[in-house]
Write a protein that holds these residues in place. Structure first.
Motif, PDB file in Angstrom:
ATOM      1  N   GLN A  80      39.241  41.289  32.458  1.00 63.18           N
ATOM      2  CA  GLN A  80      40.230  40.527  33.226  1.00 63.18           C
ATOM      3  C   GLN A  80      39.862  40.392  34.704  1.00 63.18           C
ATOM      4  O   GLN A  80      40.634  39.832  35.490  1.00 63.18           O
ATOM      5  CB  GLN A  80      41.605  41.206  33.118  1.00 63.18           C
ATOM      6  CG  GLN A  80      42.196  41.177  31.728  1.00 63.18           C
ATOM      7  CD  GLN A  80      42.520  39.760  31.310  1.00 63.18           C
ATOM      8  OE1 GLN A  80      43.226  39.041  32.001  1.00 63.18           O
ATOM      9  NE2 GLN A  80      41.972  39.341  30.178  1.00 63.18           N
ATOM     10  N   LEU A  81      38.702  40.901  35.089  1.00 63.97           N
ATOM     11  CA  LEU A  81      38.299  40.883  36.501  1.00 63.97           C
ATOM     12  C   LEU A  81      38.383  39.489  37.131  1.00 63.97           C
ATOM     13  O   LEU A  81      38.951  39.354  38.222  1.00 63.97           O
ATOM     14  CB  LEU A  81      36.902  41.478  36.666  1.00 63.97           C
ATOM     15  CG  LEU A  81      36.412  41.633  38.107  1.00 63.97           C
ATOM     16  CD1 LEU A  81      37.223  42.664  38.872  1.00 63.97           C
ATOM     17  CD2 LEU A  81      34.946  42.038  38.111  1.00 63.97           C
ATOM     18  N   PRO A  82      37.875  38.437  36.495  1.00 64.00           N
ATOM     19  CA  PRO A  82      37.968  37.113  37.135  1.00 64.00           C
ATOM     20  C   PRO A  82      39.422  36.652  37.353  1.00 64.00           C
ATOM     21  O   PRO A  82      39.736  36.068  38.403  1.00 64.00           O
ATOM     22  CB  PRO A  82      37.244  36.179  36.161  1.00 64.00           C
ATOM     23  CG  PRO A  82      36.352  37.061  35.365  1.00 64.00           C
ATOM     24  CD  PRO A  82      37.078  38.372  35.255  1.00 64.00           C
ATOM     25  N   GLN A  83      40.293  36.939  36.393  1.00 61.90           N
ATOM     26  CA  GLN A  83      41.692  36.519  36.525  1.00 61.90           C
ATOM     27  C   GLN A  83      42.396  37.311  37.632  1.00 61.90           C
ATOM     28  O   GLN A  83      43.159  36.750  38.421  1.00 61.90           O
ATOM     29  CB  GLN A  83      42.445  36.689  35.196  1.00 61.90           C
ATOM     30  CG  GLN A  83      41.975  35.764  34.102  1.00 61.90           C
ATOM     31  CD  GLN A  83      40.753  36.295  33.329  1.00 61.90           C
ATOM     32  OE1 GLN A  83      40.088  37.243  33.717  1.00 61.90           O
ATOM     33  NE2 GLN A  83      40.455  35.638  32.224  1.00 61.90           N
ATOM     34  N   VAL A  84      42.142  38.620  37.682  1.00 61.61           N
ATOM     35  CA  VAL A  84      42.760  39.443  38.730  1.00 61.61           C
ATOM     36  C   VAL A  84      42.207  39.034  40.094  1.00 61.61           C
ATOM     37  O   VAL A  84      42.958  38.917  41.067  1.00 61.61           O
ATOM     38  CB  VAL A  84      42.542  40.943  38.461  1.00 61.61           C
ATOM     39  CG1 VAL A  84      43.085  41.780  39.605  1.00 61.61           C
ATOM     40  CG2 VAL A  84      43.186  41.355  37.143  1.00 61.61           C
TER      41      VAL A  84
ATOM     42  N   GLU B  88      44.313  34.330  45.797  1.00 63.40           N
ATOM     43  CA  GLU B  88      45.484  33.503  46.108  1.00 63.40           C
ATOM     44  C   GLU B  88      46.397  34.257  47.062  1.00 63.40           C
ATOM     45  O   GLU B  88      46.913  33.696  48.024  1.00 63.40           O
ATOM     46  CB  GLU B  88      46.220  33.135  44.807  1.00 63.40           C
ATOM     47  CG  GLU B  88      47.440  32.254  44.997  1.00 63.40           C
ATOM     48  CD  GLU B  88      48.720  33.031  45.230  1.00 63.40           C
ATOM     49  OE1 GLU B  88      49.602  32.517  45.941  1.00 63.40           O
ATOM     50  OE2 GLU B  88      48.837  34.166  44.739  1.00 63.40           O
ATOM     51  N   TRP B  89      46.605  35.537  46.811  1.00 61.17           N
ATOM     52  CA  TRP B  89      47.432  36.373  47.700  1.00 61.17           C
ATOM     53  C   TRP B  89      46.854  36.355  49.116  1.00 61.17           C
ATOM     54  O   TRP B  89      47.574  36.134  50.091  1.00 61.17           O
ATOM     55  CB  TRP B  89      47.489  37.810  47.172  1.00 61.17           C
ATOM     56  CG  TRP B  89      48.232  38.724  48.094  1.00 61.17           C
ATOM     57  CD1 TRP B  89      47.733  39.411  49.171  1.00 61.17           C
ATOM     58  CD2 TRP B  89      49.620  39.017  48.052  1.00 61.17           C
ATOM     59  NE1 TRP B  89      48.723  40.128  49.785  1.00 61.17           N
ATOM     60  CE2 TRP B  89      49.897  39.894  49.115  1.00 61.17           C
ATOM     61  CE3 TRP B  89      50.664  38.642  47.204  1.00 61.17           C
ATOM     62  CZ2 TRP B  89      51.170  40.400  49.362  1.00 61.17           C
ATOM     63  CZ3 TRP B  89      51.928  39.145  47.450  1.00 61.17           C
ATOM     64  CH2 TRP B  89      52.167  40.012  48.514  1.00 61.17           C
ATOM     65  N   ASN B  90      45.555  36.601  49.228  1.00 58.01           N
ATOM     66  CA  ASN B  90      44.921  36.649  50.553  1.00 58.01           C
ATOM     67  C   ASN B  90      45.046  35.328  51.304  1.00 58.01           C
ATOM     68  O   ASN B  90      45.112  35.324  52.531  1.00 58.01           O
ATOM     69  CB  ASN B  90      43.445  37.036  50.423  1.00 58.01           C
ATOM     70  CG  ASN B  90      43.255  38.510  50.173  1.00 58.01           C
ATOM     71  OD1 ASN B  90      44.051  39.347  50.584  1.00 58.01           O
ATOM     72  ND2 ASN B  90      42.183  38.844  49.471  1.00 58.01           N
ATOM     73  N   SER B  91      45.092  34.227  50.574  1.00 57.98           N
ATOM     74  CA  SER B  91      45.168  32.927  51.244  1.00 57.98           C
ATOM     75  C   SER B  91      46.586  32.564  51.668  1.00 57.98           C
ATOM     76  O   SER B  91      46.763  31.641  52.467  1.00 57.98           O
ATOM     77  CB  SER B  91      44.598  31.825  50.342  1.00 57.98           C
ATOM     78  OG  SER B  91      45.452  31.602  49.237  1.00 57.98           O
ATOM     79  N   THR B  92      47.592  33.287  51.172  1.00 62.34           N
ATOM     80  CA  THR B  92      48.976  32.934  51.490  1.00 62.34           C
ATOM     81  C   THR B  92      49.755  34.048  52.195  1.00 62.34           C
ATOM     82  O   THR B  92      50.914  33.844  52.543  1.00 62.34           O
ATOM     83  CB  THR B  92      49.745  32.540  50.207  1.00 62.34           C
ATOM     84  OG1 THR B  92      49.719  33.639  49.286  1.00 62.34           O
ATOM     85  CG2 THR B  92      49.136  31.292  49.571  1.00 62.34           C
TER      86      THR B  92
ATOM     87  N   LYS C  19      45.329  42.991  53.424  1.00 61.60           N
ATOM     88  CA  LYS C  19      44.057  42.470  52.928  1.00 61.60           C
ATOM     89  C   LYS C  19      43.863  43.117  51.567  1.00 61.60           C
ATOM     90  O   LYS C  19      44.094  44.322  51.400  1.00 61.60           O
ATOM     91  CB  LYS C  19      42.904  42.864  53.849  1.00 61.60           C
ATOM     92  CG  LYS C  19      41.539  42.483  53.284  1.00 61.60           C
ATOM     93  CD  LYS C  19      40.416  43.116  54.046  1.00 61.60           C
ATOM     94  CE  LYS C  19      40.201  44.512  53.530  1.00 61.60           C
ATOM     95  NZ  LYS C  19      39.031  45.194  54.057  1.00 61.60           N
ATOM     96  N   ALA C  20      43.505  42.346  50.590  1.00 63.37           N
ATOM     97  CA  ALA C  20      43.367  42.888  49.238  1.00 63.37           C
ATOM     98  C   ALA C  20      41.988  42.573  48.688  1.00 63.37           C
ATOM     99  O   ALA C  20      41.377  41.562  49.049  1.00 63.37           O
ATOM    100  CB  ALA C  20      44.450  42.306  48.330  1.00 63.37           C
ATOM    101  N   TYR C  21      41.516  43.454  47.830  1.00 65.08           N
ATOM    102  CA  TYR C  21      40.228  43.229  47.176  1.00 65.08           C
ATOM    103  C   TYR C  21      40.242  43.864  45.797  1.00 65.08           C
ATOM    104  O   TYR C  21      41.082  44.701  45.482  1.00 65.08           O
ATOM    105  CB  TYR C  21      39.062  43.744  48.020  1.00 65.08           C
ATOM    106  CG  TYR C  21      39.102  45.215  48.345  1.00 65.08           C
ATOM    107  CD1 TYR C  21      38.439  46.140  47.546  1.00 65.08           C
ATOM    108  CD2 TYR C  21      39.788  45.687  49.462  1.00 65.08           C
ATOM    109  CE1 TYR C  21      38.454  47.487  47.847  1.00 65.08           C
ATOM    110  CE2 TYR C  21      39.813  47.033  49.772  1.00 65.08           C
ATOM    111  CZ  TYR C  21      39.144  47.935  48.966  1.00 65.08           C
ATOM    112  OH  TYR C  21      39.169  49.269  49.263  1.00 65.08           O
ATOM    113  N   VAL C  22      39.285  43.433  44.986  1.00 60.01           N
ATOM    114  CA  VAL C  22      39.179  43.840  43.587  1.00 60.01           C
ATOM    115  C   VAL C  22      37.776  44.369  43.353  1.00 60.01           C
ATOM    116  O   VAL C  22      36.807  43.841  43.892  1.00 60.01           O
ATOM    117  CB  VAL C  22      39.425  42.617  42.661  1.00 60.01           C
ATOM    118  CG1 VAL C  22      39.302  42.996  41.203  1.00 60.01           C
ATOM    119  CG2 VAL C  22      40.762  41.983  42.947  1.00 60.01           C
TER     120      VAL C  22
ATOM    121  N   VAL D 241      39.835  47.426  36.182  1.00 55.23           N
ATOM    122  CA  VAL D 241      39.879  46.697  37.444  1.00 55.23           C
ATOM    123  C   VAL D 241      40.628  47.544  38.459  1.00 55.23           C
ATOM    124  O   VAL D 241      41.743  48.002  38.195  1.00 55.23           O
ATOM    125  CB  VAL D 241      40.591  45.343  37.258  1.00 55.23           C
ATOM    126  CG1 VAL D 241      40.745  44.629  38.593  1.00 55.23           C
ATOM    127  CG2 VAL D 241      39.830  44.467  36.278  1.00 55.23           C
ATOM    128  N   GLY D 242      40.022  47.762  39.601  1.00 56.18           N
ATOM    129  CA  GLY D 242      40.692  48.430  40.716  1.00 56.18           C
ATOM    130  C   GLY D 242      41.107  47.392  41.735  1.00 56.18           C
ATOM    131  O   GLY D 242      40.294  46.558  42.136  1.00 56.18           O
TER     132      GLY D 242
END
Length: 163
Positions: A78-82, A88-92, A97-100, A107-108
């Motif tokens: 699910q890494l690409p979907q997360v 999207e979160w980071n752009s709005t 700041k979030a990262y995966v 997935v972390g």
């Protein structure tokens, strides 16, 4: 309003002190928030089941970082979907700041709020930084839980069993 008038009286700002671990723990204590200090001296705790740390970093430990990790078991398939949700979160959103990243087959997802306080900060700024870092990361994690309700339910059930 001294800026727009001839009134030159300006309120005295609060005193700025150095960033220290004791000031971070004092802010947590003032809010009656539970936390621990690990063997490395890092302050951390759980909020809504998610692990948060409060790091002093950078040259001279003058930057404060609140870092939270989403506590869900989502497979790396699910890494690409997360990652798309986090991007999207980071752009709005301004914070956090979030990262995966991929971690041991899951997935972390991390949310971070970091500010450099080389010139010092007030007690109010310490409190505001912690509140902003925790609250906005929890908003991010709730957003992800909406996309992964089964994983959120499983994590919450596990917390109830442990608690």
């Amino acid at each position: 309003m001294a800026f727009f008038s001839n009134d030159t009286s300006v309120p005295t700002p609060p005193a700025l002190g150095p960033l220290t671990r004791d000031r971070v723990t004092a802010a947590l204590d003032a809010r009656n928030l539970g936390y621990g200090i690990d063997e490395d001296g890092d302050v951390g705790g759980y909020w809504d089941g998610h692990l948060f740390y409060f790091f002093l970093m950078g040259p001279g430990d003058k930057s404060l970082q609140v870092r939270g990790r989403w506590n869900r078991q989502v497979g790396v398939d699910q890494l690409p979907q997360v990652a798309a949700l986090v991007n999207e979160w980071n752009s709005t959103h301004l914070w956090p700041k979030a990262y995966v990243r991929s971690e041991d087959g899951v997935v972390g997802v991390y949310g971070e709020h970091t500010v450099d306080y080389a010139h010092g900060l007030s007690d109010e700024q310490v409190d505001q930084h912690l509140a902003c870092g925790i609250a906005t990361a929890l908003q991010l994690f709730d957003h992800l839980d909406e996309a992964y309700p089964a994983e959120a339910a499983a994590a919450k059930a596990e917390q109830e069993q442990e608690g």
